[in-house]
Motif scaffolding. Structure first.
Motif, PDB file in Angstrom:
ATOM      1  N   VAL A  34       1.557   6.772  -6.443  1.00  0.00           N
ATOM      2  CA  VAL A  34       0.117   8.046  -6.636  1.00  0.00           C
ATOM      3  C   VAL A  34       0.331   9.964  -7.128  1.00  0.00           C
ATOM      4  O   VAL A  34       0.770  10.509  -7.522  1.00  0.00           O
ATOM      5  CB  VAL A  34      -0.755   8.047  -6.487  1.00  0.00           C
ATOM      6  CG1 VAL A  34      -2.401   9.297  -6.411  1.00  0.00           C
ATOM      7  CG2 VAL A  34      -1.645   6.365  -6.458  1.00  0.00           C
TER       8      VAL A  34
ATOM      9  N   TRP B   8      -4.977  -1.414  -7.144  1.00  0.00           N
ATOM     10  CA  TRP B   8      -3.539  -1.038  -8.497  1.00  0.00           C
ATOM     11  C   TRP B   8      -4.453  -0.843  -8.591  1.00  0.00           C
ATOM     12  O   TRP B   8      -3.576  -0.437 -10.503  1.00  0.00           O
ATOM     13  CB  TRP B   8      -3.021  -3.178  -8.057  1.00  0.00           C
ATOM     14  CG  TRP B   8      -2.034  -3.425  -9.151  1.00  0.00           C
ATOM     15  CD1 TRP B   8      -2.077  -3.997 -10.327  1.00  0.00           C
ATOM     16  CD2 TRP B   8      -0.455  -3.122  -9.366  1.00  0.00           C
ATOM     17  NE1 TRP B   8      -1.006  -4.074 -10.275  1.00  0.00           N
ATOM     18  CE2 TRP B   8       0.154  -2.840 -10.184  1.00  0.00           C
ATOM     19  CE3 TRP B   8      -0.027  -1.961  -8.304  1.00  0.00           C
ATOM     20  CZ2 TRP B   8       1.338  -2.717 -10.177  1.00  0.00           C
ATOM     21  CZ3 TRP B   8       1.280  -1.023  -8.908  1.00  0.00           C
ATOM     22  CH2 TRP B   8       2.026  -1.904  -9.739  1.00  0.00           C
TER      23      TRP B   8
ATOM     24  N   ARG C 148       0.860  -1.424  -0.080  1.00  0.00           N
ATOM     25  CA  ARG C 148       0.193   0.027   0.198  1.00  0.00           C
ATOM     26  C   ARG C 148       0.399   1.478   0.036  1.00  0.00           C
ATOM     27  O   ARG C 148       0.822   2.362  -0.767  1.00  0.00           O
ATOM     28  CB  ARG C 148      -0.878  -0.097   1.184  1.00  0.00           C
ATOM     29  CG  ARG C 148      -2.027   1.334   0.782  1.00  0.00           C
ATOM     30  CD  ARG C 148      -2.738   0.937   0.586  1.00  0.00           C
ATOM     31  NE  ARG C 148      -3.832   0.828   0.144  1.00  0.00           N
ATOM     32  CZ  ARG C 148      -5.043   0.418  -0.118  1.00  0.00           C
ATOM     33  NH1 ARG C 148      -5.090   1.382  -0.807  1.00  0.00           N
ATOM     34  NH2 ARG C 148      -6.122  -0.652   0.093  1.00  0.00           N
TER      35      ARG C 148
ATOM     36  N   ARG D  98       2.049   2.175  -2.978  1.00  0.00           N
ATOM     37  CA  ARG D  98       1.240   2.427  -4.559  1.00  0.00           C
ATOM     38  C   ARG D  98       0.602   4.133  -4.221  1.00  0.00           C
ATOM     39  O   ARG D  98       0.968   4.736  -4.835  1.00  0.00           O
ATOM     40  CB  ARG D  98       0.154   1.568  -4.141  1.00  0.00           C
ATOM     41  CG  ARG D  98       0.088  -0.148  -4.518  1.00  0.00           C
ATOM     42  CD  ARG D  98      -0.512  -1.003  -5.290  1.00  0.00           C
ATOM     43  NE  ARG D  98      -1.787  -1.355  -3.939  1.00  0.00           N
ATOM     44  CZ  ARG D  98      -1.779  -1.812  -2.841  1.00  0.00           C
ATOM     45  NH1 ARG D  98      -1.175  -2.333  -2.978  1.00  0.00           N
ATOM     46  NH2 ARG D  98      -2.843  -2.081  -1.630  1.00  0.00           N
ATOM     47  N   ALA D  99       1.042   3.914  -3.508  1.00  0.00           N
ATOM     48  CA  ALA D  99       0.745   5.681  -2.438  1.00  0.00           C
ATOM     49  C   ALA D  99       1.326   6.313  -3.023  1.00  0.00           C
ATOM     50  O   ALA D  99       1.510   7.375  -3.928  1.00  0.00           O
ATOM     51  CB  ALA D  99       0.083   5.502  -0.991  1.00  0.00           C
TER      52      ALA D  99
ATOM     53  N   VAL E  74      -3.933   3.206 -10.234  1.00  0.00           N
ATOM     54  CA  VAL E  74      -2.563   3.503 -10.221  1.00  0.00           C
ATOM     55  C   VAL E  74      -2.366   2.414 -12.124  1.00  0.00           C
ATOM     56  O   VAL E  74      -2.230   4.445 -12.446  1.00  0.00           O
ATOM     57  CB  VAL E  74      -1.597   2.315  -9.719  1.00  0.00           C
ATOM     58  CG1 VAL E  74      -0.424   2.658  -9.908  1.00  0.00           C
ATOM     59  CG2 VAL E  74      -1.864   2.392  -7.859  1.00  0.00           C
TER      60      VAL E  74
ATOM     61  N   THR F   5      -4.023   3.916   4.264  1.00  0.00           N
ATOM     62  CA  THR F   5      -3.045   4.913   4.981  1.00  0.00           C
ATOM     63  C   THR F   5      -3.687   6.029   5.060  1.00  0.00           C
ATOM     64  O   THR F   5      -2.497   6.981   5.835  1.00  0.00           O
ATOM     65  CB  THR F   5      -2.533   5.748   3.444  1.00  0.00           C
ATOM     66  OG1 THR F   5      -4.012   6.310   2.617  1.00  0.00           O
ATOM     67  CG2 THR F   5      -2.104   5.055   2.083  1.00  0.00           C
TER      68      THR F   5
ATOM     69  N   ARG G 271      -7.572   6.211  -5.031  1.00  0.00           N
ATOM     70  CA  ARG G 271      -6.777   6.397  -5.825  1.00  0.00           C
ATOM     71  C   ARG G 271      -5.323   4.783  -6.235  1.00  0.00           C
ATOM     72  O   ARG G 271      -4.518   4.960  -6.803  1.00  0.00           O
ATOM     73  CB  ARG G 271      -5.873   7.414  -6.349  1.00  0.00           C
ATOM     74  CG  ARG G 271      -6.793   8.194  -6.472  1.00  0.00           C
ATOM     75  CD  ARG G 271      -6.180  10.027  -6.361  1.00  0.00           C
ATOM     76  NE  ARG G 271      -5.957  10.888  -7.066  1.00  0.00           N
ATOM     77  CZ  ARG G 271      -4.446  10.919  -7.019  1.00  0.00           C
ATOM     78  NH1 ARG G 271      -4.387  12.005  -6.390  1.00  0.00           N
ATOM     79  NH2 ARG G 271      -3.135  11.544  -8.327  1.00  0.00           N
ATOM     80  N   SER G 272      -4.424   4.474  -4.646  1.00  0.00           N
ATOM     81  CA  SER G 272      -3.871   3.633  -4.694  1.00  0.00           C
ATOM     82  C   SER G 272      -4.229   2.013  -4.992  1.00  0.00           C
ATOM     83  O   SER G 272      -3.415   1.523  -5.094  1.00  0.00           O
ATOM     84  CB  SER G 272      -2.507   3.532  -3.416  1.00  0.00           C
ATOM     85  OG  SER G 272      -3.801   3.695  -2.447  1.00  0.00           O
TER      86      SER G 272
END
Length: 268
Positions: free
Chosen positions: A47, A93, A40, A43-44, A96, A82, A90-91
């Motif tokens: 973004v 997969w 996570r 991925r965040a 993304v 998060t 938005r994060s």
């Protein structure tokens, strides 16, 4: 091209972003001990890095630290947040991938090593890609009794049916040279030459007008992804040309140079 030196705090982040010369930025996955698997936080971080590049970067190079490009989503992580609901959305997969696809900058994947599962998805969603000849690219999902939810469709949209089927059904990995032969990447070079090759490609792309790059990217995704009929595709091409004339003086300036017998950017 100058490369800023990252601070210690930066190097502990799961994703690093650097802004280089001439409108080029580099996003680096920074979990080498996990083969850059995307948890996570990573991925965040991706973004946030894309947001930071928006409006300032013509070209974004995406690569990984260590022996891997990206081993896909971190399957060992549970349901982590998060603390920001919008960033969580938005994060995810799939989201993304849409962030990359819709970003105004041209994204170049520099595939330095292992690209497995979701890592291969990133190659397919990138606008251009250069791989180390020694890179290993594959989809292990069938070994888990799964169909590769994102990597499979991405490959099926980008590759020939038999090449996509081989990756989906065998869990075998292909090297960067084979990936270039199959059209999964634009070029394969020895790993020691990867940075030089990607930097040269990024510099060439970044030499062109930002609006022209952004709208050309939109057209490359629109045709044939959404428009596959000839007349509609040509009509959309005219729409893009009209948008560029309205948004940028580059078209008029370029035609002026051409009529004067002068060379435009990219001409030999």
């Amino acid at each position: 091209m100058s490369t800023p030196t990252a601070s210690t705090a930066q190097t502990q982040q799961p994703v690093l972003v650097e802004h280089l010369d001439s409108g080029i930025s580099r996003i680096t996955f920074n979990r080498p001990d996990k083969r850059n698997a995307m948890n996570r936080a990573a991925r965040a971080g991706m973004v946030r890095a894309l947001d930071e590049c928006r409006g300032r970067s013509k070209v974004i190079i995406v690569t990984g630290n260590g022996s891997a490009f990206c081993a896909g989503v971190d399957l060992k992580e549970g349901d982590v947040s998060t603390g920001d609901a919008e960033l969580d959305r938005r994060s995810e997969w799939p989201a993304v991938q849409e962030e990359i696809r819709s970003h105004p900058a041209v994204v170049i994947a520099a595939v330095n090593g292992f690209a497995l599962g979701g890592g291969s998805t990133l190659i397919n969603v990138a606008d251009l890609a250069v791989a180390a000849a020694e890179a290993e690219i594959g989809m292990p999902e069938i070994g888990f009794g799964l169909y590769p939810t994102l990597a499979g469709p991405a490959a099926q949209l980008r590759l020939s049916p038999k090449h996509a089927a081989y990756l989906v059904l065998t869990a075998e990995r292909i090297d960067g040279t084979t990936a270039a032969q199959w059209g999964l990447v634009n070029q394969a070079v020895p790993r020691a030459e990867l940075d030089t090759a990607v930097t040269a490609l990024a510099a060439r792309v970044a030499s062109f007008d930002a609006a022209a790059l952004q709208w050309s990217k939109k057209a490359l995704w629109k045709i044939p992804g959404e428009i596959s009929e000839w007349t509609g595709a040509i009509a959309y091409g005219h729409e893009v040309a009209d948008e560029l004339r309205a948004r940028s003086t580059a078209v008029a300036e370029g035609l002026g140079r051409f009529r004067a017998g002068e060379r435009n950017t990219g001409q030999g």
